[in-house]
Write a protein that holds these residues in place. Structure first.
Motif, mmCIF file in Angstrom:
data_model
loop_
_atom_site.group_PDB
_atom_site.id
_atom_site.type_symbol
_atom_site.label_atom_id
_atom_site.label_comp_id
_atom_site.label_asym_id
_atom_site.label_seq_id
_atom_site.Cartn_x
_atom_site.Cartn_y
_atom_site.Cartn_z
ATOM 1 N N SER A 143 0.838 -1.190 0.000
ATOM 2 C CA SER A 143 0.000 0.000 0.000
ATOM 3 C C SER A 143 0.879 1.248 0.000
ATOM 4 O O SER A 143 1.777 1.382 0.833
ATOM 5 C CB SER A 143 -0.906 0.008 1.234
ATOM 6 N N VAL A 144 0.605 2.151 -0.938
ATOM 7 C CA VAL A 144 1.275 3.455 -0.959
ATOM 8 C C VAL A 144 0.186 4.514 -0.817
ATOM 9 O O VAL A 144 -0.667 4.670 -1.699
ATOM 10 C CB VAL A 144 2.065 3.672 -2.265
ATOM 11 N N TYR A 145 0.210 5.208 0.310
ATOM 12 C CA TYR A 145 -0.801 6.226 0.596
ATOM 13 C C TYR A 145 -0.122 7.585 0.640
ATOM 14 O O TYR A 145 0.865 7.774 1.362
ATOM 15 C CB TYR A 145 -1.481 5.925 1.930
ATOM 16 N N ILE A 146 -0.656 8.520 -0.134
ATOM 17 C CA ILE A 146 -0.064 9.861 -0.191
ATOM 18 C C ILE A 146 -1.122 10.892 0.151
ATOM 19 O O ILE A 146 -2.213 10.907 -0.424
ATOM 20 C CB ILE A 146 0.551 10.141 -1.574
ATOM 21 N N ASP A 147 -0.794 11.731 1.112
ATOM 22 C CA ASP A 147 -1.716 12.768 1.563
ATOM 23 C C ASP A 147 -0.924 14.041 1.852
ATOM 24 O O ASP A 147 -0.023 14.037 2.697
ATOM 25 C CB ASP A 147 -2.461 12.297 2.815
ATOM 26 N N GLN A 148 -1.236 15.108 1.131
ATOM 27 C CA GLN A 148 -0.618 16.410 1.336
ATOM 28 C C GLN A 148 0.906 16.343 1.342
ATOM 29 O O GLN A 148 1.572 16.861 2.234
ATOM 30 C CB GLN A 148 -1.154 17.048 2.631
ATOM 31 N N GLY A 149 1.422 15.668 0.331
ATOM 32 C CA GLY A 149 2.872 15.637 0.154
ATOM 33 C C GLY A 149 3.627 14.695 1.061
ATOM 34 O O GLY A 149 4.867 14.726 1.103
ATOM 35 N N ARG A 150 2.907 13.841 1.794
ATOM 36 C CA ARG A 150 3.555 12.845 2.655
ATOM 37 C C ARG A 150 3.173 11.446 2.181
ATOM 38 O O ARG A 150 2.049 11.218 1.715
ATOM 39 C CB ARG A 150 3.129 13.002 4.120
ATOM 40 N N MET A 151 4.105 10.520 2.287
ATOM 41 C CA MET A 151 3.895 9.163 1.794
ATOM 42 C C MET A 151 4.051 8.149 2.926
ATOM 43 O O MET A 151 4.967 8.244 3.740
ATOM 44 C CB MET A 151 4.913 8.856 0.689
ATOM 45 N N THR A 152 3.133 7.190 2.966
ATOM 46 C CA THR A 152 3.238 6.048 3.872
ATOM 47 C C THR A 152 3.241 4.785 3.025
ATOM 48 O O THR A 152 2.300 4.522 2.280
ATOM 49 C CB THR A 152 2.061 5.999 4.861
ATOM 50 N N VAL A 153 4.309 4.005 3.139
ATOM 51 C CA VAL A 153 4.429 2.739 2.423
ATOM 52 C C VAL A 153 4.223 1.612 3.436
ATOM 53 O O VAL A 153 4.907 1.561 4.466
ATOM 54 C CB VAL A 153 5.801 2.594 1.736
ATOM 55 N N SER A 154 3.288 0.729 3.134
ATOM 56 C CA SER A 154 2.926 -0.336 4.077
ATOM 57 C C SER A 154 2.706 -1.654 3.354
ATOM 58 O O SER A 154 2.514 -1.692 2.133
ATOM 59 C CB SER A 154 1.628 0.024 4.822
ATOM 60 N N LEU A 155 2.698 -2.718 4.130
ATOM 61 C CA LEU A 155 2.272 -4.035 3.664
ATOM 62 C C LEU A 155 0.893 -4.311 4.243
ATOM 63 O O LEU A 155 0.661 -4.069 5.440
ATOM 64 C CB LEU A 155 3.248 -5.120 4.134
ATOM 65 N N VAL A 156 -0.019 -4.802 3.429
ATOM 66 C CA VAL A 156 -1.356 -5.129 3.929
ATOM 67 C C VAL A 156 -1.259 -6.481 4.633
ATOM 68 O O VAL A 156 -1.472 -7.537 4.040
ATOM 69 C CB VAL A 156 -2.394 -5.150 2.792
ATOM 70 N N SER A 157 -0.927 -6.423 5.910
ATOM 71 C CA SER A 157 -0.643 -7.651 6.662
ATOM 72 C C SER A 157 -1.896 -8.482 6.927
ATOM 73 O O SER A 157 -1.812 -9.687 7.145
ATOM 74 C CB SER A 157 0.060 -7.315 7.980
ATOM 75 N N SER A 158 -3.074 -7.840 6.889
ATOM 76 C CA SER A 158 -4.317 -8.592 7.121
ATOM 77 C C SER A 158 -4.785 -9.343 5.885
ATOM 78 O O SER A 158 -5.672 -10.190 5.974
ATOM 79 C CB SER A 158 -5.423 -7.637 7.577
ATOM 80 N N GLY A 159 -4.203 -9.037 4.709
ATOM 81 C CA GLY A 159 -4.691 -9.686 3.491
ATOM 82 C C GLY A 159 -6.037 -9.119 3.095
ATOM 83 O O GLY A 159 -6.244 -7.908 3.115
#
Length: 387
Positions: A143-159
């Motif tokens: 998952s790559v989530y971008i909000d107002q110039g900030r990025m959070t890169v995550s793994l969808v651990s729940s599937g």
């Protein structure tokens, strides 16, 4: 400590936060449609198994600036991807762009491409065989989530989404999500220590979730092997996961302390609810009956009556079986029946935001604004005074 995000409807984030804290989560804080938290490895597995109200759980890998595509590529390269993704597993990248910054010119496709190139670069410099992209049935979702110039890169651990418990079949015109049903029970302060009645049970979701709660049965205990995203990661601790499952099974009690009753005027829905309860392996603990709410007398001196009230097509479908052709008459009759038959009980009712609920002639002790899918609703809790 794992850094994690639980996603959820924004109106339920406080419910999710409270549940996560009860399951051992630390440093819990709410955000828009999300709850951020931390957990040690043991609680990480327990939360995935038991959390009943969150939509997804994501494991954060990196948080950074995302002012342009070069920065996105540079930041994604700093993640040691082979540490998480085995070469023999497949992945896909889900991008959500929620930026309000008009200066940002890139789009989701650009972000996905830059992230994929960064992943391939890291696998190459680490001399690792490259994991393959699979857009239809990936083992791992990034998952790559971008909000107002900030990025959070995550793994969808729940599937897959956590509302998919695996017991519900299609066929009901207005099903309620399992996660919302669990949240309604928590907002009602239901803990399995009082009789529960759902007189408009539909496909039985609320009663089934109530039964699982009353039994202290983990929401996702019946998920098949490989359905959690974390099971495909290099960091997967198979032994601890098995221990967590075994410990959770031992925590379940033999039977509910109090009765759980589910009824509906439509006998087809009751048969559907029974079938769903059978798949959830709780059918023998729920009392099912095809009967109109207005024919039910209180089964105990006190308890909780909880219902997703019919509206729209669901209310229209029942017109042949009831004498109520106007919504205000329907709500007036509900109020009358509650006051004459269910005194001493609590009533927790979900209805559309614009429903004439005041026609019931009852004053709610608590009121919540919630979304049921795309429908704006009110969740009203009443204390029905004794005669």
């Amino acid at each position: 400590m794992y850094k994690l995000i639980a996603t959820c409807p924004n109106d339920l984030k406080e419910v999710v936060a409270t549940e996560l804290e009860s399951l051992g989560a630390k440093n819990v804080r709410t955000s828009y449609m999300a709850v951020y938290f931390e957990a040690n490895e043991e609680d990480y597995y327990k939360i995935h198994l038991k959390c009943s109200t969150a939509s997804q759980i994501l494991q954060i890998l990196r948080e950074s600036s995302a002012r342009n595509l070069d920065i996105i590529f540079s930041q994604a390269k700093r993640i040691n991807w082979p540490q998480y993704i085995p070469s023999n597993k497949s992945y896909k990248i889900d991008v959500k762009l929620n930026s309000q910054n008009n200066e940002i010119s890139y789009n989701a496709v650009d972000i996905s491409k830059k992230t994929r190139l960064a992943i391939e670069h890291v696998f190459h410099i680490k001399n690792q065989s490259l994991a393959k992209v699979n857009l239809k049935e990936p083992d791992i979702i990034i998952s790559v989530y971008i909000d107002q110039g900030r990025m959070t890169v995550s793994l969808v651990s729940s599937g897959k989404s956590l509302h998919k418990r695996g017991y519900r079949t299609k066929g009901h015109p207005a099903p309620i999500k399992e996660t919302l049903a669990a949240a309604l029970l928590k907002l009602s302060n239901y803990d399995g220590k009082e009789t529960l009645l759902d007189p408009m049970a539909g496909s039985g979701t609320i009663a089934i979730e109530a039964c699982m709660l009353a039994l202290n049965k983990a929401a996702h205990i019946h998920r098949k092997k490989g359905q959690f995203g974390f099971e495909h990661l290099n960091s997967f601790n198979k032994q601890m996961w098995r221990q967590t499952q075994e410990r959770t099974r031992l925590e379940r009690i033999d039977k509910p302390i109090k009765r759980i009753i589910a009824s509906d005027i439509n006998s087809e829905y009751i048969e559907m609810a029974k079938a769903n309860a059978l798949r959830a392996r709780v059918e023998k603990y729920i009392e099912f009956s095809p009967v109109s709410f207005f024919e039910i007398e209180r089964p105990e001196e006190s308890g909780l009556i909880i219902a997703n009230l019919p509206y729209g097509t669901r209310l229209q479908a029942n017109k042949d079986d009831t004498e109520f052709y106007e919504e205000h008459e329907f709500y007036q009759a509900i109020g009358t029946h509650l006051k004459t038959q269910f005194y001493g009980w609590r009533a927790a009712l979900l209805c559309p935001e614009d429903a004439p609920w005041k026609s019931m002639g009852l004053k709610p002790s608590k009121k919540f604004s919630l979304l049921n899918g795309s429908i704006k609703t009110k969740f009203l809790i009443f204390e029905i005074k004794a005669k």
